[in-house]
Design a protein around this motif. Structure first.
Motif, PDB file in Angstrom:
ATOM      1  N   SER A  25      52.025  38.055  39.214  1.00 53.31           N
ATOM      2  CA  SER A  25      51.245  37.687  40.392  1.00 53.31           C
ATOM      3  C   SER A  25      49.826  38.241  40.388  1.00 53.31           C
ATOM      4  O   SER A  25      49.009  37.857  41.233  1.00 53.31           O
ATOM      5  CB  SER A  25      51.977  38.131  41.661  1.00 53.31           C
ATOM      6  OG  SER A  25      52.388  39.479  41.584  1.00 53.31           O
ATOM      7  N   THR A  26      49.495  39.128  39.450  1.00 51.23           N
ATOM      8  CA  THR A  26      48.120  39.628  39.359  1.00 51.23           C
ATOM      9  C   THR A  26      47.257  38.802  38.407  1.00 51.23           C
ATOM     10  O   THR A  26      46.077  39.105  38.221  1.00 51.23           O
ATOM     11  CB  THR A  26      48.104  41.096  38.884  1.00 51.23           C
ATOM     12  OG1 THR A  26      48.712  41.180  37.588  1.00 51.23           O
ATOM     13  CG2 THR A  26      48.867  41.992  39.859  1.00 51.23           C
ATOM     14  N   TYR A  27      47.830  37.764  37.835  1.00 54.48           N
ATOM     15  CA  TYR A  27      47.194  36.967  36.787  1.00 54.48           C
ATOM     16  C   TYR A  27      45.749  36.572  37.114  1.00 54.48           C
ATOM     17  O   TYR A  27      44.811  36.859  36.355  1.00 54.48           O
ATOM     18  CB  TYR A  27      48.050  35.722  36.522  1.00 54.48           C
ATOM     19  CG  TYR A  27      47.345  34.528  35.948  1.00 54.48           C
ATOM     20  CD1 TYR A  27      46.792  34.563  34.682  1.00 54.48           C
ATOM     21  CD2 TYR A  27      47.260  33.335  36.677  1.00 54.48           C
ATOM     22  CE1 TYR A  27      46.151  33.454  34.147  1.00 54.48           C
ATOM     23  CE2 TYR A  27      46.630  32.224  36.150  1.00 54.48           C
ATOM     24  CZ  TYR A  27      46.071  32.289  34.886  1.00 54.48           C
ATOM     25  OH  TYR A  27      45.443  31.189  34.372  1.00 54.48           O
ATOM     26  N   LEU A  28      45.521  35.919  38.243  1.00 54.33           N
ATOM     27  CA  LEU A  28      44.196  35.415  38.578  1.00 54.33           C
ATOM     28  C   LEU A  28      43.219  36.548  38.848  1.00 54.33           C
ATOM     29  O   LEU A  28      42.062  36.508  38.426  1.00 54.33           O
ATOM     30  CB  LEU A  28      44.283  34.476  39.775  1.00 54.33           C
ATOM     31  CG  LEU A  28      45.027  33.153  39.519  1.00 54.33           C
ATOM     32  CD1 LEU A  28      45.353  32.454  40.831  1.00 54.33           C
ATOM     33  CD2 LEU A  28      44.197  32.240  38.615  1.00 54.33           C
ATOM     34  N   PHE A  29      43.666  37.566  39.561  1.00 55.79           N
ATOM     35  CA  PHE A  29      42.799  38.678  39.932  1.00 55.79           C
ATOM     36  C   PHE A  29      42.428  39.518  38.711  1.00 55.79           C
ATOM     37  O   PHE A  29      41.294  39.986  38.587  1.00 55.79           O
ATOM     38  CB  PHE A  29      43.497  39.548  40.981  1.00 55.79           C
ATOM     39  CG  PHE A  29      44.028  38.759  42.143  1.00 55.79           C
ATOM     40  CD1 PHE A  29      43.190  38.342  43.165  1.00 55.79           C
ATOM     41  CD2 PHE A  29      45.366  38.399  42.193  1.00 55.79           C
ATOM     42  CE1 PHE A  29      43.677  37.601  44.230  1.00 55.79           C
ATOM     43  CE2 PHE A  29      45.873  37.662  43.251  1.00 55.79           C
ATOM     44  CZ  PHE A  29      45.029  37.259  44.275  1.00 55.79           C
ATOM     45  N   TRP A  30      43.379  39.721  37.817  1.00 61.21           N
ATOM     46  CA  TRP A  30      43.167  40.515  36.610  1.00 61.21           C
ATOM     47  C   TRP A  30      42.074  39.896  35.747  1.00 61.21           C
ATOM     48  O   TRP A  30      41.169  40.582  35.271  1.00 61.21           O
ATOM     49  CB  TRP A  30      44.482  40.608  35.841  1.00 61.21           C
ATOM     50  CG  TRP A  30      44.524  41.564  34.701  1.00 61.21           C
ATOM     51  CD1 TRP A  30      44.932  42.866  34.730  1.00 61.21           C
ATOM     52  CD2 TRP A  30      44.179  41.291  33.325  1.00 61.21           C
ATOM     53  NE1 TRP A  30      44.855  43.420  33.475  1.00 61.21           N
ATOM     54  CE2 TRP A  30      44.403  42.476  32.594  1.00 61.21           C
ATOM     55  CE3 TRP A  30      43.709  40.171  32.662  1.00 61.21           C
ATOM     56  CZ2 TRP A  30      44.161  42.570  31.228  1.00 61.21           C
ATOM     57  CZ3 TRP A  30      43.463  40.259  31.286  1.00 61.21           C
ATOM     58  CH2 TRP A  30      43.691  41.442  30.601  1.00 61.21           C
ATOM     59  N   HIS A  31      42.144  38.583  35.548  1.00 59.90           N
ATOM     60  CA  HIS A  31      41.147  37.900  34.741  1.00 59.90           C
ATOM     61  C   HIS A  31      39.789  37.833  35.448  1.00 59.90           C
ATOM     62  O   HIS A  31      38.738  37.984  34.814  1.00 59.90           O
ATOM     63  CB  HIS A  31      41.610  36.480  34.404  1.00 59.90           C
ATOM     64  CG  HIS A  31      42.686  36.414  33.377  1.00 59.90           C
ATOM     65  ND1 HIS A  31      44.016  36.652  33.668  1.00 59.90           N
ATOM     66  CD2 HIS A  31      42.640  36.127  32.044  1.00 59.90           C
ATOM     67  CE1 HIS A  31      44.740  36.514  32.570  1.00 59.90           C
ATOM     68  NE2 HIS A  31      43.937  36.203  31.573  1.00 59.90           N
ATOM     69  N   GLY A  32      39.812  37.588  36.740  1.00 60.49           N
ATOM     70  CA  GLY A  32      38.564  37.474  37.482  1.00 60.49           C
ATOM     71  C   GLY A  32      37.716  38.734  37.410  1.00 60.49           C
ATOM     72  O   GLY A  32      36.483  38.671  37.360  1.00 60.49           O
ATOM     73  N   TYR A  33      38.379  39.878  37.385  1.00 60.51           N
ATOM     74  CA  TYR A  33      37.650  41.133  37.283  1.00 60.51           C
ATOM     75  C   TYR A  33      36.848  41.208  35.985  1.00 60.51           C
ATOM     76  O   TYR A  33      35.721  41.724  35.964  1.00 60.51           O
ATOM     77  CB  TYR A  33      38.616  42.324  37.357  1.00 60.51           C
ATOM     78  CG  TYR A  33      38.008  43.595  36.825  1.00 60.51           C
ATOM     79  CD1 TYR A  33      36.967  44.233  37.499  1.00 60.51           C
ATOM     80  CD2 TYR A  33      38.444  44.136  35.610  1.00 60.51           C
ATOM     81  CE1 TYR A  33      36.386  45.385  36.990  1.00 60.51           C
ATOM     82  CE2 TYR A  33      37.876  45.289  35.093  1.00 60.51           C
ATOM     83  CZ  TYR A  33      36.848  45.909  35.783  1.00 60.51           C
ATOM     84  OH  TYR A  33      36.261  47.045  35.259  1.00 60.51           O
TER      85      TYR A  33
END
Length: 383
Positions: A25-33
């Protein structure tokens, strides 16, 4: 900006967790950083780069090309990001489809089999497939129809992986996969962050305060579809970055943990998307669905997005043409061995979406959430 700072950011996706995170569930946030951190390093140069905004690549335009067309992202070979690699020299891009860019100017520490490669200074490699990805309408439908976070995140992870599918068709480049050392990966993820943000905004999740996110499983819920995600995937679980960023004091994650709760709201990171000339907003169906919903702290100039659903290859589907200010900048910067900055500055991506500088007082604003950064300016962000 030193090229090894670019390598430090890219290294995060090349360690083992870079694959695992796609199933949590952290997929999008992890990459966006990672896209945010790269942009911050460029802004840190100051001067004309102090208000730099990372461009976003409307990769849905790739769905429009025929099997005989080369990828539209390569349309501006001379002053852009290069194109396909040389099949007779282990798919090297430098000085093959990227004229004037020597390996010493832009290098990656992997796949060092081309002529002149000497680890870690090795040429960028690409072997292009015919992959196209989803259309604007398909992307829009996914954003609109998947109203719950878990559904949206899973749909996105399963549907969109264009850099991997497009850039490493040769078996020799598939292990290890090093797409995060390719500049295209960052403008791709700038668009992924756009999609994530407009999904939240158009479903009104931007109206939920960080403190209240626990009370809305529609806005965020924890999941892990891998055998083991190794680390927590919840709102307040520190995201894991096991590459080189932890060793660099300028990085956010070297100073404090990053969590979904901290990353959720764009305005807390001083990120704002300018929709001027953006073709995706109209062609995706989001212009109608999001009418009256857009948060002006997240998106600006929605009224200036491209109105037509038709494609004008001379205007919407081109990267900057030769002779423009952007191309003069890239030629000048290449001479100073800081190719990365030029690459990110010159690529005004299909859909003709320019990111407008957004600095002024906002650049100096330190949000209360990030006060413990010990001097790092967390107000860096894109427009």
């Amino acid at each position: 900006m030193k090229l090894d700072e670019f390598i430090a950011v890219g290294s995060e996706h090349e360690q083992a967790y870079g694959s695992v995170v796609h199933f949590g569930s952290t997929y999008l946030f992890w990459h966006g950083y990672l896209a945010w951190e790269l942009e911050s390093r460029i802004r840190n140069l100051g001067g004309e780069y102090a208000c730099f905004g990372l461009p976003y690549w409307d990769f849905s335009t790739e769905s429009l090309r025929s099997e005989t067309d080369k990828p539209y992202i390569f349309e501006n070979d001379i002053h852009g990001l290069g194109g396909n690699g040389n099949p007779d020299d282990f798919w090297t891009v430098n000085e093959f489809s990227w004229p004037g860019v020597e390996t010493k100017d832009f290098w990656v520490p992997a796949h060092c089999q081309a002529e002149g490669d000497e680890y870690p200074v090795c040429s960028l490699k690409r072997s292009t497939s015919k992959a196209t990805g989803p259309s604007a309408a398909g992307m829009g439908a996914g954003i609109i129809d998947n109203a719950q976070f878990a559904d949206f995140s899973r749909w996105y992870s399963h549907t969109v992986n264009l850099p991997h599918n497009l850039l490493i068709d040769a078996e020799a480049l598939k292990e290890p996969v090093v797409t995060s050392y390719d500049p295209i990966w960052y403008i791709f993820h700038s668009m992924v962050s756009y999609h994530e943000a407009i999904w939240k905004d158009c479903h009104d999740y931007d109206e939920i305060s960080p403190e209240e996110l626990d009370n809305s499983e529609d806005a965020f819920s924890t999941f892990c579809d891998a055998d083991s995600c190794d680390v927590g995937q919840g709102l307040d679980d520190p995201m894991f970055y096991g590459g080189l960023l932890q060793t660099h004091p300028w990085s956010f994650v070297s100073q404090q943990s990053l969590t979904v709760r901290k990353a959720y709201h764009l305005d807390r990171w001083n990120v704002k998307y300018d929709l001027t000339g953006d073709g995706f907003y109209g062609k995706s169906g989001l212009k109608d669905y999001c009418q009256g919903k857009l948060n002006t702290e997240w998106f600006i100039n929605a009224d200036k997005a491209t109105q037509s659903t038709d494609i004008d290859m001379n205007k919407e589907e081109k990267i900057l043409s030769s002779g423009t200010k952007g191309n003069m900048i890239i030629n000048d910067i290449i001479k100073n061995n800081t190719v990365l900055i030029a690459v990110m500055f010159v690529v005004i991506i299909f859909g003709f979406a320019l990111l407008r500088a957004f600095c002024g007082n906002n650049k100096n604003k330190i949000n209360d959430l990030y006060a413990p950064l010990n001097g790092i300016n967390a107000a860096y962000g894109s427009v």
